[in-house]
Design a protein around this motif. Structure first.
Motif, mmCIF file in Angstrom:
data_model
loop_
_atom_site.group_PDB
_atom_site.id
_atom_site.type_symbol
_atom_site.label_atom_id
_atom_site.label_comp_id
_atom_site.label_asym_id
_atom_site.label_seq_id
_atom_site.Cartn_x
_atom_site.Cartn_y
_atom_site.Cartn_z
ATOM 1 N N ASN A 260 10.726 -0.226 -2.036
ATOM 2 C CA ASN A 260 10.063 0.929 -2.640
ATOM 3 C C ASN A 260 9.010 1.493 -1.685
ATOM 4 N N PRO A 261 8.941 2.822 -1.582
ATOM 5 C CA PRO A 261 7.886 3.410 -0.749
ATOM 6 C C PRO A 261 6.511 3.032 -1.302
ATOM 7 N N VAL A 262 5.572 2.791 -0.404
ATOM 8 C CA VAL A 262 4.215 2.428 -0.818
ATOM 9 C C VAL A 262 3.533 3.669 -1.371
ATOM 10 N N ASP A 263 2.975 3.536 -2.567
ATOM 11 C CA ASP A 263 2.245 4.630 -3.208
ATOM 12 C C ASP A 263 0.772 4.483 -2.850
ATOM 13 N N MET A 264 0.330 5.275 -1.884
ATOM 14 C CA MET A 264 -1.051 5.188 -1.413
ATOM 15 C C MET A 264 -2.040 5.716 -2.448
ATOM 16 N N SER A 265 -1.558 6.523 -3.391
ATOM 17 C CA SER A 265 -2.482 7.110 -4.362
ATOM 18 C C SER A 265 -3.096 6.060 -5.283
ATOM 19 N N GLY A 266 -2.456 4.904 -5.393
ATOM 20 C CA GLY A 266 -2.991 3.847 -6.238
ATOM 21 C C GLY A 266 -4.059 3.005 -5.552
ATOM 22 N N LEU A 267 -4.333 3.308 -4.291
ATOM 23 C CA LEU A 267 -5.321 2.541 -3.529
ATOM 24 C C LEU A 267 -6.621 3.312 -3.412
ATOM 25 N N SER A 268 -7.707 2.588 -3.287
ATOM 26 C CA SER A 268 -8.992 3.239 -3.031
ATOM 27 C C SER A 268 -8.950 3.857 -1.632
ATOM 28 N N THR A 269 -9.853 4.783 -1.368
ATOM 29 C CA THR A 269 -9.903 5.426 -0.053
ATOM 30 C C THR A 269 -10.099 4.385 1.043
ATOM 31 N N ALA A 270 -10.968 3.409 0.801
ATOM 32 C CA ALA A 270 -11.220 2.359 1.793
ATOM 33 C C ALA A 270 -9.957 1.539 2.053
ATOM 34 N N ASP A 271 -9.225 1.189 0.988
ATOM 35 C CA ASP A 271 -7.984 0.441 1.167
ATOM 36 C C ASP A 271 -6.912 1.285 1.844
ATOM 37 N N GLN A 272 -6.852 2.574 1.532
ATOM 38 C CA GLN A 272 -5.903 3.453 2.214
ATOM 39 C C GLN A 272 -6.170 3.460 3.713
#
Length: 123
Positions: free
Chosen positions: A91-103
């Motif tokens: 599955n493609p990683v959904d970056m929207s579920g991560l905090s800005t710092a984690d992104q």
């Protein structure tokens, strides 16, 4: 005495030969040996790249971030080196579920991190 030495050496050999099945190596990623052939979604992507004659411009890298492994499939004509980032199940990683710092940390790990292994091209 010889029996004790034999037992000690046997235990030491057994302990040193144990491998962490979740480790990240050229031949083991996402808990699978030979991930290029044994992860169905990744095999399909590589088969597609070969069919389109793109295998020579394709790079596949396994990386680890916060205890999870990811696989990046990058083709040289792509403008974004982390856009094709997948979980182990494809599955493609959904970056929207991560905090800005984690992104930012994940992007840094994917693009220049220490704990990553190139699966393709074979070197």
């Amino acid at each position: 005495m010889k029996i004790r030495l034999f037992l000690a050496l046997s235990l030491l050999t057994a302990a040193l030969s144990c491998r962490d099945e979740d480790s990240l190596t050229r031949h083991l990623a996402c808990g699978v040996r030979d991930p290029l052939n044994n992860l169905p979604w990744l095999k399909a992507q590589m088969d597609d790249a070969r069919q389109k004659k793109e295998e020579n411009i394709t790079t596949v890298v396994a990386t680890e971030f916060k205890g999870q492994q990811y696989i990046r499939v990058y083709k040289m004509y792509m403008s974004c080196s982390f856009c094709a980032l997948y979980t182990c199940d494809g599955n493609p990683v959904d970056m929207s579920g991560l905090s800005t710092a984690d992104q930012q940390a994940l992007i840094k790990q994917v693009t220049e991190g220490q704990k990553q292994v190139t699966l393709w091209p074979e070197r």
